[in-house]
Design an enzyme around this catalytic site. Structure first.
Site, PDB file in Angstrom:
ATOM      1  N   GLU A  28       5.720  31.388  -1.075  1.00 37.21           N
ATOM      2  CA  GLU A  28       6.396  30.351  -0.298  1.00 37.21           C
ATOM      3  C   GLU A  28       5.724  30.187   1.063  1.00 37.21           C
ATOM      4  OE1 GLU A  28      10.597  31.085   0.113  1.00 37.21           O
ATOM      5  OE2 GLU A  28      10.964  29.121   1.024  1.00 37.21           O
ATOM      6  N   ASN A 175      15.600  23.937  -5.447  1.00 36.99           N
ATOM      7  CA  ASN A 175      15.792  25.379  -5.282  1.00 36.99           C
ATOM      8  C   ASN A 175      17.132  25.642  -4.599  1.00 36.99           C
ATOM      9  OD1 ASN A 175      14.712  28.285  -4.811  1.00 36.99           O
ATOM     10  ND2 ASN A 175      15.333  27.617  -2.768  1.00 36.99           N
ATOM     11  N   GLU A 176      17.868  26.577  -5.126  1.00 39.75           N
ATOM     12  CA  GLU A 176      19.157  26.989  -4.548  1.00 39.75           C
ATOM     13  C   GLU A 176      19.942  25.783  -4.010  1.00 39.75           C
ATOM     14  OE1 GLU A 176      18.752  30.441  -1.946  1.00 39.75           O
ATOM     15  OE2 GLU A 176      18.013  31.641  -3.620  1.00 39.75           O
ATOM     16  N   TYR A 251      18.677  39.267  -6.035  1.00 42.65           N
ATOM     17  CA  TYR A 251      17.946  40.224  -5.193  1.00 42.65           C
ATOM     18  C   TYR A 251      18.653  41.577  -5.179  1.00 42.65           C
ATOM     19  CZ  TYR A 251      14.923  36.540  -3.331  1.00 42.65           C
ATOM     20  OH  TYR A 251      13.978  35.553  -3.190  1.00 42.65           O
ATOM     21  N   GLU A 307      13.563  34.079  -8.748  1.00 37.55           N
ATOM     22  CA  GLU A 307      13.461  34.890  -7.520  1.00 37.55           C
ATOM     23  C   GLU A 307      14.167  36.207  -7.785  1.00 37.55           C
ATOM     24  OE1 GLU A 307      14.468  33.142  -3.713  1.00 37.55           O
ATOM     25  OE2 GLU A 307      13.578  31.223  -4.318  1.00 37.55           O
ATOM     26  N   GLN A 356       8.045  38.248  -2.917  1.00 39.68           N
ATOM     27  CA  GLN A 356       6.997  37.261  -3.016  1.00 39.68           C
ATOM     28  C   GLN A 356       5.657  37.987  -3.013  1.00 39.68           C
ATOM     29  OE1 GLN A 356       7.379  33.941  -0.324  1.00 39.68           O
ATOM     30  NE2 GLN A 356       9.568  33.715  -0.708  1.00 39.68           N
TER      31      GLN A 356
HETATM   32  O1  AHR Z   1      12.544  34.356  -1.099  1.00 41.66           O
HETATM   33  C1  AHR Z   1      13.136  34.062   0.125  1.00 41.66           C
HETATM   34  C2  AHR Z   1      14.257  33.036   0.018  1.00 41.66           C
HETATM   35  O2  AHR Z   1      15.309  33.573  -0.721  1.00 41.66           O
HETATM   36  C3  AHR Z   1      13.931  31.763  -0.703  1.00 41.66           C
HETATM   37  O3  AHR Z   1      13.315  30.822   0.088  1.00 41.66           O
HETATM   38  C4  AHR Z   1      15.270  31.282  -1.140  1.00 41.66           C
HETATM   39  O4  AHR Z   1      15.225  30.513  -2.313  1.00 41.66           O
HETATM   40  C5  AHR Z   1      16.072  32.546  -1.303  1.00 41.66           C
HETATM   41  O5  AHR Z   1      17.303  32.478  -0.692  1.00 41.66           O
END
Ligand code: AHR
Length: 504
Positions: A28, A175-176, A251, A307, A356
């Protein structure tokens, strides 16, 4: 004391294919991932190919990266692709409001990203701007990228120096959207996604695999709404003609969102809380699958985890908006736990991209000016390439698996994965216990084992161990002498806190 897993693996019973795209990556415009990461510019004293850093490309080629997601993340929904093509010095600038509030000069744009994918041998996964962009922008971008012959966007691409269209495999629809991508409701996004996906056309021979932006963690209601939207009211189309997959994000942290914990300085309790959080991904994948099964029993639509990874507090003294964190043996084990879950659910889960690749979150490589180090997570990815496109073979425990109770949940401490590909068998195993060795005894039934152990590698270190510019090989794989094959009985003697990969 040692804990033992006894299991049988039927090599003649085929599971789903483990798509290599489960080993994808994400880059990103965030912190030092692109700028001062992949991209140093053509005039940099750091060796580069057309502005792209050489040593990073070379390191990542060791991972056989199958796909690379770009330009975001949250950044994708404020990115206007047309600003990132044409002569670099004339490209308009913008503010990256999500990440550090810094100015973005648009020097790394479509041509630079597609060149990076070529250098890596990776399929591009491009995310469109749904939050602040238009359907026309989406449509034009796809035309610019993939259309041959004469058309306004194909002419513009040629004018900017690229004659032939590119092949684009994956295309994300925002995205999101429930958060940074527009704060939409699932119903609003479901309708908008159908529109954007419709105008993200297949030009010529290019076939886009469109991925709708899905749920946060275990928000199954979001997945259900999207499945309902994409299966209702269609006249001539099949749901999978609109988009071909739905994503979700998950995450791993050891603490609450506002204080996620340190990357390197953690207690034993925080270590186990992390493993518990990592293992939740299996349950969450199963939850989204169950919802999708109800609407799409034929599994035409795929699930994508685009992600994932560990997210810690930023390293002290670094920009909080840049998400720069160290990476330890604990992170390597987080990755190992995810891979086992991915393999188990490879029938529906078709793509995953870790967040990432460079200098951000659970990265593969970290750079410091001209220096670059490989992280422990890099090594787990490198050691797992034998599973890419392999056929999954279920590991059936013969008795209770080694487990640890963590705050009322059970963490399996010895996850093992087996797959086969072109006459080779890949076995990977992780011992999550930081204090005790462990033994895995696997009866490998119904296969050809004549070749014996062809290679065996071990990654082991205490959980907080990590690599630095001064000590770049503190955590690095070495040959493993703890793998034995006796007839169809395979034994792996794993040290505490370790990951092994064996090829038969
Ligand atoms: O990966 C970092 C961020 O986490 C991304 O930009 C977003 O999609 C997520 O909240």
């Amino acid at each position: 004391m040692s804990s033992t897993l006894s299991a049988v693996v039927d090599l003649d019973v085929e599971g789903p294919t483990i798509s290599r795209h489960l080993y994808g990556h994400f880059a990103e415009h965030l912190g030092r991932c692109i700028y001062d990461g992949f991209w140093v510019g053509e005039d940099s004293p750091i060796e580069n190919v057309e502005g792209i850093r050489d040593d990073i490309v070379e390191a990542l080629r060791g991972l056989d990266i199958p796909n690379l997601r770009w330009p975001g993340g949250c950044f994708a929904d404020e990115y206007h692709w047309a600003d990132g093509v044409g002569p670099r010095e004339q490209r308009p600038r913008m503010v990256n409001t999500h990440w550090g509030d810094v100015e973005e000069n648009n020097h790394f744009g479509t041509h630079e990203f597609m060149r990076l994918c070529e250098l890596l041998g990776a399929e591009p996964y491009i995310s469109a701007n749904v939050g602040s962009g238009t359907v026309r922008e989406t449509s034009d971008w796809v035309e610019y990228l993939t259309r041959e012959g004469d058309s306004p966007m194909a002419r513009l691409r040629r004018q900017n120096g690229r004659e032939e269209p590119w092949q684009v495999a994956f295309f994300g629809i925002g995205n999101e959207p429930w958060g940074c991508g527009g704060n939409l409701t699932a119903a609003q996004y479901g309708a908008t996604a159908r529109q954007h996906a419709t105008y993200a056309r297949d030009h010529g021979g290019n076939r886009l695999h469109r991925i709708a932006a899905g749920a946060n963690e275990d928000d199954y209601a979001w997945t259900e709404q999207l499945m309902r939207e994409v299966t209702s009211g269609l006249q001539d189309e099949e749901p999978s003609d609109i988009y071909q997959a739905i994503s979700f994000h998950y995450y791993t942290r050891s603490g609450p969102w506002m204080d996620k914990g340190s990357a390197t300085d953690f207690t034993v309790d925080e270590y186990w809380t992390t493993m518990r959080a990592a293992q939740r991904v299996e349950r969450i994948i199963a939850g989204h699958k169950a919802v999708m099964d109800a609407y799409d029993p034929g599994q035409k639509l795929g699930l994508a985890l685009d992600e994932w990874g560990s997210w810690w507090n930023v390293e002290p003294g670094t920009n909080p908006g840049f998400l720069f964190q160290q990476n330890t043996m604990r992170d390597a084990l987080v990755a190992a736990v995810h891979f086992e879950a991915f393999h188990t659910h490879a029938d529906r889960l078709r793509l995953a991209t870790i967040a990432q690749t460079v200098n951000v979150l659970q990265a593969m490589v970290l750079t410091d000016e001209h220096r670059m180090i490989l992280t422990p997570t890099y090594h787990v990815f490198a050691m797992s390439t034998g599973h890419h496109d392999g056929v999954h073979r279920t590991v059936h425990p013969l008795s209770e698996e080694p487990v640890r109770a963590v705050d009322g949940e059970t963490v399996r401490t010895l996850p093992v994965s087996v797959s086969t590909r072109e006459g080779r068998i890949t076995v990977t195993a992780a011992n999550l216990d930081p204090d005790q060795a462990a033994t895995a005894r696997l009866r490998l039934r119904g296969g050809e084992l004549g070749g014996g152990v062809r290679s065996a590698r071990l990654l082991t270190a205490e959980p907080a161990a990590h690599n630095t510019a001064e000590a770049p090989a503190e955590v690095a794989p070495r040959d493993f002498d703890g793998a034995r094959l006796d007839g169809e009985e395979m034994t792996l003697e794993l040290p505490a806190s370790s990951f092994v990969a064996v090829e038969l």
